[in-house]
Design an enzyme around this catalytic site. Structure first.
Site, PDB file in Angstrom:
ATOM      1  N   GLY A  34       0.838  -1.200   0.000  1.00  0.00           N
ATOM      2  CA  GLY A  34       0.000   0.000   0.000  1.00  0.00           C
ATOM      3  C   GLY A  34       0.870   1.247   0.000  1.00  0.00           C
ATOM      4  N   ARG A  76       4.041 -16.778  -5.657  1.00  0.00           N
ATOM      5  CA  ARG A  76       2.700 -17.359  -5.885  1.00  0.00           C
ATOM      6  C   ARG A  76       1.921 -16.356  -6.734  1.00  0.00           C
ATOM      7  NH1 ARG A  76      -2.173 -17.138  -3.382  1.00  0.00           N
ATOM      8  NH2 ARG A  76      -3.451 -19.020  -3.458  1.00  0.00           N
ATOM      9  N   ASP A 113       3.740  -0.662  11.686  1.00  0.00           N
ATOM     10  CA  ASP A 113       3.783  -1.991  12.314  1.00  0.00           C
ATOM     11  C   ASP A 113       4.965  -2.837  11.856  1.00  0.00           C
ATOM     12  OD1 ASP A 113       2.992  -2.466   9.721  1.00  0.00           O
ATOM     13  OD2 ASP A 113       1.331  -3.788  10.215  1.00  0.00           O
ATOM     14  N   ARG A 134      -4.503  -2.217   9.939  1.00  0.00           N
ATOM     15  CA  ARG A 134      -4.474  -3.691   9.916  1.00  0.00           C
ATOM     16  C   ARG A 134      -4.548  -4.262  11.333  1.00  0.00           C
ATOM     17  NH1 ARG A 134       0.025  -6.391   6.378  1.00  0.00           N
ATOM     18  NH2 ARG A 134       1.304  -5.043   7.663  1.00  0.00           N
TER      19      ARG A 134
HETATM   20  O1  F6P Z   1      -1.147  -1.375   5.178  1.00  0.00           O
HETATM   21  C1  F6P Z   1      -1.727  -0.154   4.837  1.00  0.00           C
HETATM   22  C2  F6P Z   1      -3.219  -0.284   4.740  1.00  0.00           C
HETATM   23  O2  F6P Z   1      -3.756   0.976   4.420  1.00  0.00           O
HETATM   24  C3  F6P Z   1      -3.909  -0.862   5.968  1.00  0.00           C
HETATM   25  O3  F6P Z   1      -4.028   0.065   7.017  1.00  0.00           O
HETATM   26  C4  F6P Z   1      -5.202  -1.342   5.383  1.00  0.00           C
HETATM   27  O4  F6P Z   1      -5.741  -2.380   6.149  1.00  0.00           O
HETATM   28  C5  F6P Z   1      -4.786  -1.836   4.017  1.00  0.00           C
HETATM   29  O5  F6P Z   1      -3.576  -1.185   3.691  1.00  0.00           O
HETATM   30  C6  F6P Z   1      -5.802  -1.561   2.934  1.00  0.00           C
HETATM   31  O6  F6P Z   1      -5.374  -2.158   1.757  1.00  0.00           O
HETATM   32  P1  F6P Z   1      -6.012  -1.854   0.322  1.00  0.00           P
HETATM   33  O7  F6P Z   1      -5.431  -0.552  -0.151  1.00  0.00           O
HETATM   34  O8  F6P Z   1      -5.588  -3.001  -0.502  1.00  0.00           O
HETATM   35  O9  F6P Z   1      -7.479  -1.745   0.509  1.00  0.00           O
END
Ligand code: F6P
Length: 367
Positions: free
Chosen positions: A16, A84, A148, A190
């Site tokens: 992300g 994968r 994290d 998360r």
């Molecule tokens: O790890 C960054 C984050 O924004 C998390 O806080 C969140 O759970 C996740 O990515 C969301 O992912 P996506 O952009 O795939 O919806």
């Protein structure tokens, strides 16, 4: 025999996005070209670019004036796991996965890349650890709004996300107060509660719910009702997307089977909203902040931290201290093996000073 000088590096942003990525790309490219005489190849869309051989040279012009920009000029992806990788569907419509790491190795060798700078979170570091096992030297730079990553006290992107979340909580605070409502705001992170804890503390949220401290609905409802009885006729609840009841599961928004981390959290605010309303009769509303927390221009602290991390990364290239990830420990920029952070997450310790401070001001932590 002395080792050959690094002549060309690749740089990618994986997972992300977060504010501050461009500051890393900028310092790495400038220092590589100006100080070390090293060419820089930008890899597009994280591991996708390595798999599909989509890369292009980065010049000083390419990285000029990008320190204030959110996102990443290289693009990113959090759904490409080279070990994968989804390559198609079988006759029954089932996805076929293949390990395409060897393809990456070929592309890296064809492009004469001596080392890859991988900017990312635990998923990207897992990918980098895989490349290292296949003989590709890597340097990791930690990023994530979630804060994290193991072995680093902070990641860039976090401060901007906390600022954005706090701005939104402040706005919701004022409408909560006018309408005498319980307002629930769901924040990202998360499985870690860092964003929710920091933003909740900064905005004086009355209830702060994080994954590390499973909550009891009784405790949350009691706080809302007690405040209401005492004349504080609204309650601001900051809930982490990964929070869960003592007797419950996390709320999953959707599953992304091709992703290294297939679980996308989301939706707990709506669940909690109905539960509190049913239980207390108070008027309740939910807001899910979502990706607004990942966007926008990085705050100054993230620009500085990202530049510091990127500088350390290019120093590690110069000294050939490969296969390490840059970290911040007790105010010092240092490094640890990529292998030691791969696939791990740093949660809020129960005795963290932020938790103690929240309790000290009377915040309900749900327990
Ligand atoms: O790890 C960054 C984050 O924004 C998390 O806080 C969140 O759970 C996740 O990515 C969301 O992912 P996506 O952009 O795939 O919806």
């Amino acid at each position: 025999m002395t080792a050959r000088k690094v002549q060309r590096i690749g740089i990618l942003t994986g997972g992300g996005d977060c504010p501050g990525l461009n500051a890393v790309i900028r310092v790495v490219t400038k220092a590589a070209i100006n100080k070390l005489g090293i060419d820089v190849i930008g890899v597009e869309d994280g591991f996708f670019g390595l798999i599909r051989n989509r890369m292009h040279p980065l010049s000083l012009d390419d990285v000029s004036n990008i320190i204030t920009r959110g996102g990443t000029i290289l693009g990113t992806s959090n759904s490409a796991d080279p070990s994968r990788f989804a390559v198609g569907k079988d006759a029954g419509g089932k996805t076929i996965y293949e390990d395409v790491t060897k393809r990456i190795v070929e592309h890296v060798h064809d492009r004469h890349i001596d080392c890859l700078i991988c900017i990312g979170g635990d998923g990207t570091m897992t990918g980098a650890a895989n490349l290292i096992r296949h003989g590709i030297p890597c340097i990791g730079v930690p990023k994530t709004i979630d804060n994290d990553l193991m072995h680093t006290d902070i990641t860039f992107g976090f401060s901007t996300a906390v600022q954005t979340a706090s701005d939104c909580l402040d706005k919701i605070h004022s409408t909560a107060s006018s309408h005498h409502r319980v307002m629930i705001v769901e924040l990202m992170g998360r499985n870690a509660g860092w964003i929710t804890l920091a933003a909740g503390l900064a905005t004086g949220a009355d209830v702060v719910l994080i994954p590390e401290i499973p909550y009891s609905l009784d405790s949350v409802c009691e706080t809302c009702v007690t405040r209401s009885r005492r004349g504080k006729r609204f309650t601001l609840v900051a809930v982490a997307e990964g929070a869960r009841r003592v007797d419950g599961e996390r709320v999953i928004g959707r599953l992304v089977p091709d992703s290294p981390d297939p679980v996308r959290l989301g939706g707990i605010a709506n669940v909690l909203c109905n539960e509190i309303s049913d239980r207390t009769g108070l008027e309740t509303r939910a807001t899910i902040l979502g990706h607004v927390q990942r966007g926008g221009t990085p705050v100054a602290a993230d620009r500085a931290l990202a530049t510091l991390f990127g500088h350390k990364a290019i120093q590690l290239v110069a000294t050939r201290e490969f296969n390490n990830v840059v970290v911040m420990q007790r105010g010092e920029t240092t490094f640890v093996p990529i292998e030691s952070v791969a696939g791990q997450q740093r949660q809020v310790p129960l005795d963290d000073p932020l938790v103690a401070a929240a309790r000290a001001v009377g915040t309900c932590m749900g327990d």
